[in-house]
Design a protein around this motif. Structure first.
Motif, short mmCIF file in Angstrom:
data_model
loop_
_atom_site.label_atom_id
_atom_site.label_comp_id
_atom_site.label_asym_id
_atom_site.label_seq_id
_atom_site.Cartn_x
_atom_site.Cartn_y
_atom_site.Cartn_z
N GLN B 132 -29.34 -2.75 1.91
CA GLN B 132 -28.05 -3.44 2.02
C GLN B 132 -27.16 -2.66 2.99
O GLN B 132 -26.44 -3.24 3.80
CB GLN B 132 -27.38 -3.57 0.65
N THR B 163 -24.30 -0.66 -3.72
CA THR B 163 -24.14 -0.87 -2.28
C THR B 163 -23.02 0.02 -1.74
O THR B 163 -23.10 0.51 -0.62
CB THR B 163 -23.81 -2.35 -1.98
N PRO B 262 -21.52 -7.63 -0.47
CA PRO B 262 -22.99 -7.66 -0.52
C PRO B 262 -23.53 -8.95 -1.17
O PRO B 262 -24.73 -9.22 -1.05
CB PRO B 262 -23.33 -6.44 -1.37
#
Lengths: 138, 303
Positions: B132, B163, B262
């Motif tokens: 990510q 993330t 994300p």
């Protein structure tokens, strides 16, 4: 209090007061046949109080574990009544299966056969973190 | 053989290389369409995922390779008590590379210690999510033209937001980065990330006010408060609506600010914000596929 000297074996000295029993248990000395003496709260010029462990056999020691408990611990190897080696365990870069990760979200909590590995992330402060989940060693 | 478990497993120069490959893939997709012919990617997803799993699968198909795997722990031998090391030793007999998502932190690292093929961490619990981060970095590079001299705000669940943890670690390697952490007290960044910030001598601050932070941000990284990370549902309910990015708040931001997320989102970014040119989260999704393609090529050592 006087504890006799040993002819052959190991003297683990400068153990922080109160930590002697932890090492005694970790080395599994409870059921051994040879002589072992754990001296608690011995007077120390440098430390005030300290613990000392005398073992009348030269056994394999886990220096990672000793270094993790306190890097100021000294290990003296005694042969024929003489000290033949003095070892000061260092804070190891990694410690394996000495302590367990307490994070319930860590993979080691559900797969207990995995090795519990901690890495040294701050030598000055003696900080260790779990290799898997980064949790601090407690 | 190399695995990527944490974003810092890749050097900054290697990340630059992946970005260059991804940009070349975007420009010349046909050049890459047969690169992984005959290779297989296994997607081992012990936790549900839409984006990341499909992104990995699309990435491998676009490289001409094949995909096998499972999409939840229920459809794997984990239900029979199989360990992670055994699973990857078995799957490593069938596939050339493995992308693994697992709810337990550190599971992909444990897998990499036993796997005969490279492991890519596709998200481990609340810990990290390096691919990510690759998507985030490519998006920032394409939108802002640089990865240095940026003020980056992270908003929402910074405690369990894997993330966030990975992107913070990646950004610490670039010059002139200022980090602003916007969260309720209970969801502040974990101690180990603070430790990394202190060790790196980072320029960072924490605040509970998104409105106050907004005007100085070049990047706003929104996150979802993740129900699945809470042991206690009452805590989730209390915290889930901590930050909602309304049009009023967007009005406080720079005109060239870039909003990332994300995904999936719940209600922290209302759909009306999607129309704002600063909303870059769907571009981020697409960029994720290209960076995963670049990473697969690198780990499979395909020229």
């Amino acid at each position: 209090m006087i504890i006799g000297t040993i002819t052959n074996g190991i003297v683990i000295d400068h153990i922080p007061a109160g930590k002697g029993m932890e090492i005694f248990r970790y080395l599994d000395l409870e059921h051994v046949e040879y002589e072992v003496a754990l001296i608690k709260n011995a007077v120390s010029e440098k430390m005030g109080k300290k613990d000392i462990l005398k073992i009348s056999e030269v056994i394999d020691l886990n220096y990672e574990m000793l270094g993790y408990i306190d890097p100021n611990i000294t290990v003296n190897i005694i042969k024929n009544g003489e000290r033949v080696q003095k070892i000061r365990p260092q804070l190891p870069e990694t410690i394996t299966n000495v302590i367990k990760c307490k994070n319930p979200r860590c993979i080691t909590s559900s797969e207990p056969e995995l090795k519990h590995i901690f890495k040294l992330t701050d030598r000055e402060k003696g900080v260790y973190r779990c290799l898997y989940c980064d949790s601090f060693a407690k | 053989m190399r695995s990527v478990i944490d974003i810092v497993d890749l050097t900054a120069a290697e990340i630059d290389g992946l970005i260059a490959t991804a940009e070349d893939i975007i420009a010349n997709p046909a050049k890459y369409s047969e690169k992984c012919r005959g290779k297989k990617l296994a997607t081992l997803f012990f936790e549900p995922s839409t984006r990341t799993r499909l992104s990995f699968e699309a990435a491998m198909y676009e490289l001409g390779g094949n995909v096998l795997g499972f999409a939840s722990a229920d459809s794997s031998s984990a239900t029979k008590g199989e360990t992670v090391p055994d699973t990857v030793r078995v799957v490593g007999c069938y596939a050339d590379i493995i992308a693994m998502r697992h709810p337990k932190e550190g599971a992909p690292l444990a897998a990499s210690m036993y796997s005969p093929v490279p492991i890519i961490n596709a998200g481990d619990g609340g810990h990290s999510h390096p691919t990510q981060t690759l998507a985030d970095l490519l998006t920032i590079k394409r939108e802002k033209g640089r990865l240095s001299d940026l003020t980056v705000g992270f908003c929402g669940d910074l405690k369990f937001g894997r993330t966030v943890h990975s992107l913070v670690k990646a950004l610490l390697r670039y010059e002139g980065i200022k980090l602003v952490f916007i969260s309720p007290d209970e969801l502040r960044v974990p101690d180990y990330i603070r430790d990394e910030l202190e060790s790196a001598g980072a320029d960072w601050l924490e605040t509970a006010s998104l409105e106050q932070a907004m005007p100085e941000l070049d990047i706003l990284y929104m996150t979802r408060v993740q129900k699945e990370r809470f042991f206690n549902e009452a805590d989730y309910i209390r915290l889930k609506d901590s930050y909602i990015l309304t049009a009023d708040k967007m009005a406080l931001g720079k005109s060239d600010m870039c909003v990332l997320h994300p995904l999936p989102r719940v209600n922290e970014i209302p759909m009306e914000i999607d129309e704002d040119s600063r909303a870059c989260y769907f571009k981020q999704v697409k960029n994720g596929k290209y960076m995963r393609m670049a990473l697969i090529l690198k780990l499979l050592e395909v020229e």
